[in-house]
Design an enzyme around this catalytic site. Sequence first.
Site, PDB file in Angstrom:
ATOM      1  N   HIS A  53      -0.185  -4.763  39.803  1.00 39.13           N
ATOM      2  CA  HIS A  53      -0.929  -5.403  38.726  1.00 39.13           C
ATOM      3  C   HIS A  53      -1.133  -6.901  38.945  1.00 39.13           C
ATOM      4  O   HIS A  53      -2.079  -7.473  38.399  1.00 39.13           O
ATOM      5  CB  HIS A  53      -0.221  -5.184  37.386  1.00 39.13           C
ATOM      6  CG  HIS A  53      -0.454  -3.816  36.805  1.00 39.13           C
ATOM      7  ND1 HIS A  53       0.297  -2.724  37.180  1.00 39.13           N
ATOM      8  CD2 HIS A  53      -1.360  -3.380  35.895  1.00 39.13           C
ATOM      9  CE1 HIS A  53      -0.143  -1.664  36.510  1.00 39.13           C
ATOM     10  NE2 HIS A  53      -1.153  -2.022  35.747  1.00 39.13           N
ATOM     11  N   GLY A  54      -0.280  -7.529  39.695  1.00 40.17           N
ATOM     12  CA  GLY A  54      -0.498  -8.951  39.915  1.00 40.17           C
ATOM     13  C   GLY A  54       0.643  -9.629  40.634  1.00 40.17           C
ATOM     14  O   GLY A  54       1.777  -9.119  40.676  1.00 40.17           O
TER      15      GLY A  54
END
Length: 482
Positions: free
Chosen positions: A326-327
């Site tokens: 996700h990041g």
Amino acid sequence: MLFNSLDFALFLPIIFVLYWFIANKNLTIQNALIVVASYVFYGWWDWRFLFLIFFSSIVDFNIGLLLKKENTQWKRKLFLWISIIVNLGLLSVFKYYNFFVDNFIAAFSLFGFKMSAQSLNIILPVGISFYSFQTLSYTIDVYKRKLQATGDIISFLAFVSFFPQLVAGPIERATQLLPQFYKKRKFEYDKAVDGMRQILWGLFKKIVIADNCAIFANQVFDNSADYGGSTLILGALFFAFQIYGDFSGYSDIAIGTSRLFGFDLMRNFAFPYFSRDIAEFWRRWHISLSTWFRDYLYIPLGGSRGGTYKKIRNIFIIFLVSGFWHGANWTFVTWGALNALFFLPLLLSKNNRNHLEIVAKDKTLPTLREFSQIIFTFGLVVFAWIFFRAENISHALSIIKEIFTFSSFSIPQILTPKIKMAYTLLLLGLFIIVEWKNREEQFGLAIHKLKKPFRWFCYTSVMLLIITFGYFGKNEFIYFQF
């Protein structure tokens, strides 16, 4: 190009008319039109992104052909690893380079070493995490001989870049989506109408629910030091509905748009906030990513087979990788670790597959036990969302610290603008009721069983709600950053 923009409102009918009235007699021309439309759609953000997606597509197309011709196992493995390294390498450079460099320097500074390194000033290509995994599914499945490699470059480019789901999914498997480009497609009125319903519901989720909730979630999280525990809880609840409305709204629009062109995409959300435990939640939230990690990471690692250590290891690997996907921030890794901790007791006690059917199936209301399970599971999810939304770990911990004080028992502050907060809460209540009522359907506005006058009353009502209460600023979808 944003789904919730005037650009897309003009783009979609133009492509629809060209697709069904100009290119409908030739499958190759139809597929070529999809490629051109998809590249226009994707290049609308930054035309330079097109080189990256084209390069990735060409690499995996040729890897597929090499795997098709080669029977020597070590060579086949080599070709597969080339695909993995290219795709994950590009993803790592554009998404994670600065993260690794900064953490490497920080680690050495703990021992008194001073280091410096040049960070890359690059733009993260929109949707790179999604289409990288989609092309990887192709080469992995060809390697495993689950799929025949294609020699049709147009169909393959269309598969990788298919504009409805290109930017934020669902992450389609090549085995499911690619064969649909080989078949002659006929316009089906009922399918198109159902697609329009899903698009309408997706727009309602994004423009009315998510974007209004975002105003108050941002207000609370951006000024968290000014609020007590009860208001911070309210802010976390707003964010929970913001991210659900935003992401599942995108998926609804993507799936509905695909149906207009004769394609069926996999379901990505199945009313996850009605889950009775965290395992059920993950079977219903971002289904395309969860099943991707299950099939291509969790099961190859051994899944739930083996001893207790392996089970724990595999669960933490899949959730930590999911968080990191996700990041490039420790907040996402922590979010993944929390979900692993929530999931682990269910797996070890063999209760992780207790709730395969939707809650209160064929009933109007849940039992008291089911209701308490839903509330408890939702509480765990919202708690984890705090780390997902926070700027950093210390920010998340400061919010949680305040929540676990007596200030959480006070009345939450009324956020501004007050009238907008009031009608947002009312709209949330209406939204939950509609989703609960239709929880056994594919999406909230799946009302095809109602008589025509009632259906049109519902469509008109939703459109009026969008016009009256919708936020029409250029709000990008949250998952564009991933």
